[in-house]
Design an enzyme around this catalytic site. Sequence first.
Site, PDB file in Angstrom:
ATOM      1  N   HIS A  20       0.837  -1.193   0.000  1.00 42.86           N
ATOM      2  CA  HIS A  20       0.000   0.000   0.000  1.00 42.86           C
ATOM      3  C   HIS A  20       0.877   1.250   0.000  1.00 42.86           C
ATOM      4  O   HIS A  20       1.805   1.368   0.792  1.00 42.86           O
ATOM      5  CB  HIS A  20      -0.916  -0.025   1.223  1.00 42.86           C
ATOM      6  CG  HIS A  20      -1.904   1.075   1.243  1.00 42.86           C
ATOM      7  ND1 HIS A  20      -2.272   1.710   2.397  1.00 42.86           N
ATOM      8  CD2 HIS A  20      -2.616   1.666   0.252  1.00 42.86           C
ATOM      9  CE1 HIS A  20      -3.166   2.647   2.122  1.00 42.86           C
ATOM     10  NE2 HIS A  20      -3.383   2.636   0.821  1.00 42.86           N
ATOM     11  N   ASP A  28       8.073   7.930 -20.609  1.00 41.49           N
ATOM     12  CA  ASP A  28       8.473   8.009 -22.013  1.00 41.49           C
ATOM     13  C   ASP A  28       9.962   7.690 -22.109  1.00 41.49           C
ATOM     14  O   ASP A  28      10.634   7.483 -21.095  1.00 41.49           O
ATOM     15  CB  ASP A  28       8.117   9.375 -22.610  1.00 41.49           C
ATOM     16  CG  ASP A  28       8.784  10.555 -21.902  1.00 41.49           C
ATOM     17  OD1 ASP A  28       9.930  10.415 -21.430  1.00 41.49           O
ATOM     18  OD2 ASP A  28       8.162  11.632 -21.839  1.00 41.49           O
ATOM     19  N   HIS A  96       6.906  19.713 -14.073  1.00 46.64           N
ATOM     20  CA  HIS A  96       7.739  18.599 -14.537  1.00 46.64           C
ATOM     21  C   HIS A  96       8.982  18.387 -13.674  1.00 46.64           C
ATOM     22  O   HIS A  96       9.384  17.238 -13.425  1.00 46.64           O
ATOM     23  CB  HIS A  96       8.135  18.812 -16.001  1.00 46.64           C
ATOM     24  CG  HIS A  96       8.813  17.637 -16.614  1.00 46.64           C
ATOM     25  ND1 HIS A  96       8.226  16.393 -16.686  1.00 46.64           N
ATOM     26  CD2 HIS A  96      10.040  17.505 -17.185  1.00 46.64           C
ATOM     27  CE1 HIS A  96       9.053  15.549 -17.283  1.00 46.64           C
ATOM     28  NE2 HIS A  96      10.167  16.202 -17.586  1.00 46.64           N
ATOM     29  N   TYR A 118       6.089  14.679 -22.035  1.00 46.58           N
ATOM     30  CA  TYR A 118       5.417  14.537 -20.743  1.00 46.58           C
ATOM     31  C   TYR A 118       4.535  13.294 -20.650  1.00 46.58           C
ATOM     32  O   TYR A 118       3.551  13.273 -19.907  1.00 46.58           O
ATOM     33  CB  TYR A 118       4.619  15.804 -20.404  1.00 46.58           C
ATOM     34  CG  TYR A 118       5.456  17.048 -20.492  1.00 46.58           C
ATOM     35  CD1 TYR A 118       6.452  17.299 -19.562  1.00 46.58           C
ATOM     36  CD2 TYR A 118       5.288  17.953 -21.539  1.00 46.58           C
ATOM     37  CE1 TYR A 118       7.254  18.424 -19.659  1.00 46.58           C
ATOM     38  CE2 TYR A 118       6.085  19.087 -21.644  1.00 46.58           C
ATOM     39  CZ  TYR A 118       7.058  19.313 -20.698  1.00 46.58           C
ATOM     40  OH  TYR A 118       7.853  20.432 -20.792  1.00 46.58           O
ATOM     41  N   ALA A 119       4.874  12.238 -21.360  1.00 50.42           N
ATOM     42  CA  ALA A 119       4.115  10.983 -21.303  1.00 50.42           C
ATOM     43  C   ALA A 119       4.658  10.136 -20.150  1.00 50.42           C
ATOM     44  O   ALA A 119       5.298   9.102 -20.345  1.00 50.42           O
ATOM     45  CB  ALA A 119       4.202  10.248 -22.627  1.00 50.42           C
TER      46      ALA A 119
END
Length: 129
Positions: A20, A28, A96, A118-119
């Site tokens: 948990h 990416d 980011h 930004y993937a």
Amino acid sequence: MYKTGILNSDISKVLSDLGHTDQIVIADCGLPVPKDVKKIDLALTLGQPSFLEVYEVLKQHMEIEHVTIAEEMEVDNAPIFEQVTKDFSEIEQVNHETFKALTKNAKAIIRTGEATPYANIILQSGVIF
């Protein structure tokens, strides 16, 4: 040998070891991986496998209680942003640089061949009971 499910032994092991609040990252091909975080490199060529291919499989096999993305994804990668926001009603968005700093807490980073900006997503494990 597994007949179904995740065949990649590294991903299967990481998922089975999650507790948990533990986190994994789908990234990416350009996201830096902190030196003490396990990297599972799936990238074959630019775009293969895609972020969404890996994301869809992990969603099926992981109990996810929280997700974090870079706020830049909303503008600079609308197709992936739309898919993620369709799947989760509450999403934490950070800049980011903060996102990259947060990845140091992940149990593993799964590197895809995705070549769009930004993937990246942090998936936090929930409990199944």
